[in-house]
Design an enzyme around this catalytic site. Structure first.
Site, mmCIF file in Angstrom:
data_model
loop_
_atom_site.group_PDB
_atom_site.id
_atom_site.type_symbol
_atom_site.label_atom_id
_atom_site.label_comp_id
_atom_site.label_asym_id
_atom_site.label_seq_id
_atom_site.Cartn_x
_atom_site.Cartn_y
_atom_site.Cartn_z
ATOM 1 C CG ASP A 65 -16.743 -56.973 -25.902
ATOM 2 O OD1 ASP A 65 -16.471 -57.151 -24.708
ATOM 3 O OD2 ASP A 65 -17.898 -56.720 -26.312
ATOM 4 C CG LEU A 66 -18.004 -63.264 -24.595
ATOM 5 C CD1 LEU A 66 -17.456 -64.309 -25.551
ATOM 6 C CD2 LEU A 66 -18.011 -63.830 -23.168
ATOM 7 C CG ASP A 67 -22.863 -59.136 -24.092
ATOM 8 O OD1 ASP A 67 -23.585 -59.666 -24.956
ATOM 9 O OD2 ASP A 67 -23.285 -58.271 -23.291
ATOM 10 C CB THR B 79 -24.024 -63.151 -23.155
ATOM 11 O OG1 THR B 79 -22.949 -62.290 -23.520
ATOM 12 C CG2 THR B 79 -23.595 -64.580 -23.378
ATOM 13 C CE LYS C 153 -26.866 -54.624 -25.588
ATOM 14 N NZ LYS C 153 -27.395 -54.489 -26.934
ATOM 15 C CB SER D 79 -14.820 -60.304 -22.110
ATOM 16 O OG SER D 79 -16.038 -60.374 -21.421
ATOM 17 C CB ALA D 80 -16.603 -56.350 -18.659
ATOM 18 C CE LYS E 188 -14.017 -54.414 -22.206
ATOM 19 N NZ LYS E 188 -14.929 -55.250 -23.012
ATOM 20 C CD GLU F 8 -15.686 -53.434 -26.367
ATOM 21 O OE1 GLU F 8 -16.911 -53.276 -26.505
ATOM 22 O OE2 GLU F 8 -15.189 -53.930 -25.344
ATOM 23 C CG ASP F 9 -20.968 -54.840 -27.872
ATOM 24 O OD1 ASP F 9 -19.947 -55.055 -27.173
ATOM 25 O OD2 ASP F 9 -22.129 -54.940 -27.432
HETATM 26 P P1 B16 Z 1 -20.489 -61.117 -15.841
HETATM 27 P P2 B16 Z 1 -18.398 -57.882 -22.488
HETATM 28 C C1 B16 Z 1 -20.012 -57.703 -20.360
HETATM 29 O O1 B16 Z 1 -19.463 -58.455 -21.397
HETATM 30 C C2 B16 Z 1 -21.517 -57.523 -20.590
HETATM 31 O O2 B16 Z 1 -21.725 -56.754 -21.760
HETATM 32 C C3 B16 Z 1 -22.109 -56.807 -19.401
HETATM 33 O O3 B16 Z 1 -23.492 -56.612 -19.578
HETATM 34 C C4 B16 Z 1 -21.846 -57.629 -18.153
HETATM 35 O O4 B16 Z 1 -22.363 -56.993 -16.999
HETATM 36 C C5 B16 Z 1 -20.335 -57.841 -17.997
HETATM 37 O O5 B16 Z 1 -19.826 -58.477 -19.165
HETATM 38 C C6 B16 Z 1 -19.987 -58.688 -16.777
HETATM 39 O O6 B16 Z 1 -20.452 -59.991 -16.978
HETATM 40 O O7 B16 Z 1 -21.619 -60.807 -14.930
HETATM 41 O O8 B16 Z 1 -20.658 -62.392 -16.634
HETATM 42 O O9 B16 Z 1 -19.146 -61.063 -15.129
HETATM 43 O O10 B16 Z 1 -19.193 -57.084 -23.458
HETATM 44 O O11 B16 Z 1 -17.329 -57.076 -21.769
HETATM 45 O O12 B16 Z 1 -17.856 -59.154 -23.072
HETATM 46 MG MG MG Z 2 -19.588 -56.150 -25.376
#
Ligand code: B16
Ligand code: MG
Length: 218
Positions: A9-11, A17, A45, A114-115, A145, A169-170
């Site tokens: 996962d990223l964030d 982030t 998150k 990642s989302a 997810k 994943e977090d």
């Molecule tokens: P964006 P992850 C997620 O990242 C974030 O945790 C979440 O807070 C955010 O809304 C989502 O990405 C979408 O991000 O606005 O940049 O498309 O944890 O799935 O890497």
């Molecule tokens: Mg995350």
């Protein structure tokens, strides 16, 4: 030997982030006349941008036309992009490069799941893009997810069957997505929150090389 796929996962796993997402959502909330707290940001998150805005508007009891909703989505992202503009390698979470370097040296397939729709530029900014054999992000999925779609596409892109994939994943929804996809889940963060994960670590500093070797040989 069967190949093992490593999906990150990223964030909250590679970079934090969440703090920038928080500032951008907080600015929008202020503009709409209500307060958005750090505690409330926890709900965001791993959640898609669209779903985050729905939750934010629920918190502020604000109703929106479709046009307003779309405008606020863009506005938040433009603001968020300003915050992440100057990100660099110093923002990579502890020991992430060590883990990626080890897996790369062992020729293990590595993917991002990642989302975020901003995942690729963020990986570029922090100079980690070359480690990834596949990137699956918010631009590639139709189901968020805890649906396993993002990780199943990542496994397919790596050419590894889901049961041989490990997901770091977090977020609770991310752990559930990995489990639903039949993968091994590794929770990064508070074990009491991520209790559904197969394994738990506070961060990558507490996850050692023998553990990675064990995952590779399973
Ligand atoms: P964006 P992850 C997620 O990242 C974030 O945790 C979440 O807070 C955010 O809304 C989502 O990405 C979408 O991000 O606005 O940049 O498309 O944890 O799935 O890497
Ligand atoms: Mg995350």
């Amino acid at each position: 030997m069967t190949k093992t796929g490593f999906i990150f996962d990223l964030d909250g796993v590679i970079v934090d982030t969440a703090k920038y997402h928080y500032l951008a959502w907080k600015n929008l909330a202020e503009e709409l006349g209500f307060e958005f707290t750090k505690e409330q940001n926890e709900l965001f998150k791993g959640v898609s941008r669209k779903r985050c805005l729905e939750i934010l508007l629920d918190i502020g009891k604000v109703s929106a036309t479709q046009t307003q909703f779309d405008t606020w989505m863009v506005e938040k992202n433009v603001d968020y992009l300003k915050y992440i503009e100057n990100m660099d390698a110093s923002e990579i979470l502890p020991d992430v490069p060590k883990v990626l370097e080890f897996l790369k040296k062992k020729a293990q397939p590595i993917a991002l799941g990642s989302a975020s729709k901003n995942a690729r530029p963020i990986l570029e900014k922090v100079a980690l893009l070359p480690y990834f054999d596949a990137i699956v992000d918010g631009n590639n999925v139709t189901k968020a997810k805890p649906d396993p779609e993002v990780f199943l596409i990542a496994a397919e892109k790596l050419g590894v069957s889901p049961e041989n994939c490990i997901v770091f994943e977090d977020a609770v929804a991310g752990i559930q997505a990995a489990n639903a996809g039949g993968m091994i889940s590794v929770g990064i963060g508070d074990a009491s929150v991520l209790s559904e994960a197969t394994y738990n670590f506070n961060d990558f500093t507490s996850l050692d090389i023998p553990f990675l070797e064990k995952l590779m040989n399973n």
